[in-house]
Each structure stands twice: as C-alpha cells, then as structure tokens.
Motif scaffolding. Structure first.
Motif, short mmCIF file in Angstrom:
data_model
loop_
_atom_site.label_atom_id
_atom_site.label_comp_id
_atom_site.label_asym_id
_atom_site.label_seq_id
_atom_site.Cartn_x
_atom_site.Cartn_y
_atom_site.Cartn_z
N ASP A 77 52.67 -6.42 51.15
CA ASP A 77 51.29 -6.80 51.42
C ASP A 77 50.26 -5.89 50.77
O ASP A 77 49.07 -6.20 50.75
N THR A 78 50.68 -4.74 50.24
CA THR A 78 49.76 -3.82 49.58
C THR A 78 49.40 -4.40 48.21
O THR A 78 50.27 -4.85 47.47
N THR A 79 48.11 -4.39 47.89
CA THR A 79 47.65 -4.97 46.63
C THR A 79 46.89 -4.00 45.73
O THR A 79 46.75 -4.26 44.55
N THR A 80 46.38 -2.90 46.30
CA THR A 80 45.59 -1.96 45.49
C THR A 80 46.05 -0.53 45.72
O THR A 80 46.57 -0.17 46.77
N LEU A 81 45.81 0.27 44.71
CA LEU A 81 46.22 1.67 44.65
C LEU A 81 45.08 2.49 44.09
O LEU A 81 44.37 2.04 43.19
N GLY A 82 44.90 3.68 44.60
CA GLY A 82 43.96 4.64 44.02
C GLY A 82 44.48 6.04 44.27
O GLY A 82 44.96 6.33 45.37
N CYS A 83 44.43 6.89 43.27
CA CYS A 83 44.98 8.24 43.39
C CYS A 83 43.99 9.27 42.89
O CYS A 83 43.16 8.99 42.04
N GLY A 84 44.13 10.47 43.41
CA GLY A 84 43.34 11.61 42.96
C GLY A 84 44.23 12.83 42.88
O GLY A 84 45.32 12.85 43.46
N GLN A 85 43.76 13.84 42.16
CA GLN A 85 44.53 15.07 42.08
C GLN A 85 43.58 16.25 41.94
O GLN A 85 42.50 16.13 41.38
N SER A 86 44.02 17.36 42.46
CA SER A 86 43.26 18.62 42.36
C SER A 86 44.24 19.76 42.20
O SER A 86 45.42 19.64 42.55
N THR A 87 43.74 20.86 41.67
CA THR A 87 44.56 22.05 41.57
C THR A 87 43.93 23.17 42.39
O THR A 87 42.72 23.24 42.55
N CYS A 88 44.80 24.01 42.88
CA CYS A 88 44.38 25.24 43.56
C CYS A 88 45.39 26.29 43.16
O CYS A 88 46.59 26.11 43.37
N GLY A 89 44.93 27.33 42.53
CA GLY A 89 45.86 28.33 42.02
C GLY A 89 46.82 27.70 41.04
O GLY A 89 46.42 27.01 40.11
N GLN A 90 48.09 27.88 41.29
CA GLN A 90 49.13 27.33 40.42
C GLN A 90 49.72 26.04 40.98
O GLN A 90 50.83 25.65 40.61
N THR A 91 48.97 25.36 41.85
CA THR A 91 49.47 24.19 42.55
C THR A 91 48.64 22.95 42.21
O THR A 91 47.42 23.03 42.13
N VAL A 92 49.32 21.83 42.03
CA VAL A 92 48.64 20.55 41.90
C VAL A 92 48.94 19.74 43.16
O VAL A 92 50.06 19.75 43.67
#
Length: 186
Positions: A153-168
């Motif tokens: 039933d899922t039809t849409t997707l949206g993603c984000g990303q951020s970094t902090c130090g050496q981490t995503v």
C-alpha cells in the motif's frame, strides 16, 4: 494494529532501525546544504544521483516480490531531512520520532564509506528473516525494515541524510506507512 516502536540493531559501525512516527513538537533544525547543492533535491541533502539510486533500489526490491514502484516525494524528503538533521545536530545517533505518521527506516554508518543505497541494501538484507505470511510480533521484529520497503500500500518515498563527525545518518519515510501487524506486506 500498528507495530510498536523499537530501537535498531547495532553491528560494528553499521546501525539501522525501523518504525513509524511524527516529527517532534520542537522547532525545526536548520538544514545545511551539501557542497554540490545545484545537484541536490529541494528538501533533501541528497544529490540527484543518490535520490535516483535509492528510489531505483527500492523499486527493484519491490519488483522482486511483484509490488508496484514508489514515487519520490519532495515533501517526504523534506520531512526525512528535517529528522536526519535533527539527529545529527543533537545526539548523533538514531532515534525515531515518537508519534506515528509515516513509515520510517533509519541507518547510521561511517561517512564516506556507506551511501544511501547501502542503507537500502541493509534494509533489504532482512528479507532472509521474513518467510512470508501476515506480520506478527515474531516475524516483524527481525524484518521490519524490509517489510516497510515492500509494503504493497506504500506509494511514495522520501529520504534525507546528514553527517555528524565521521557518521552518516540516513532517514527514509514512506507514505502511506506499512508494517501493520495482522496484515501481509505483499
């Protein structure tokens, strides 16, 4: 019945978690734009190539089980980016929103080593823990990221990303949400 919130599984430098949730009631955290902002999607720090790649990967995983493709949503991407930026600016660790509104998968790994598509590949890897049938507490717990990816039933997707130090940190949100106990993902 919706599934309950849970925390992610830690594996060395790779962490993932899945649930649904709403944004916190606190003020939005400013979103830093990537160096190559001309290639980025409004609302998300992801560059266009990463957006295409993570959407395509989700749709490949969905096609493997006969489920229709997802469409990218700039609104969901902005929602996901807000949370990824908040996590990077506050705790630099994964935590889900406390209220349920959208499906949500989280990923944390070493920046420069893991990509957004690696997040999706990690979530898909849980397929080995799902043998089909309706979702129960027992089979959802080890495969909830995967079942959210392929929720019919899922039809849409949206993603984000951020970094902090050496981490995503990668956050993907899904609408309508999935992972309802007592229902089949596909």
């Amino acid at each position: 019945m919706k599934r309950p919130d849970h925390t992610g599984l830690a594996l060395a430098f790779l962490l993932t978690a899945s649930c649904t949730g709403d944004p916190p009631k606190s003020a939005a955290v400013p979103v830093a734009q990537p160096a190559d902002s001309a290639k980025s999607n409004p609302g998300s720090n992801m560059i266009s190539d990463d957006i295409r790649a993570i959407t395509s990967y989700h749709n490949k995983v969905r096609a493997d089980v006969g489920v229709g493709p997802l469409q990218w949503s700039g609104d969901l991407a902005g929602y996901a980016q807000q949370w990824a930026s908040h996590l990077a600016a506050t705790t630099c660790s994964m935590a889900h929103r406390t209220q349920q509104k959208y499906g949500e998968n989280l990923f944390q790994g070493t920046a420069g080593y893991y990509t957004a598509v690696d997040a999706a590949k990690t979530w898909e890897n849980e397929k080995k823990n799902y043998s089909g049938g309706i979702l129960t507490e027992a089979n959802w717990q080890p495969a909830g990221h995967y079942t959210q990816m392929v929720w019919r039933d899922t039809t849409t997707l949206g993603c984000g990303q951020s970094t902090c130090g050496q981490t995503v940190i990668v956050v993907c949100n899904y609408a309508p949400p999935g992972n309802y106990l007592g229902r089949r993902p596909y």
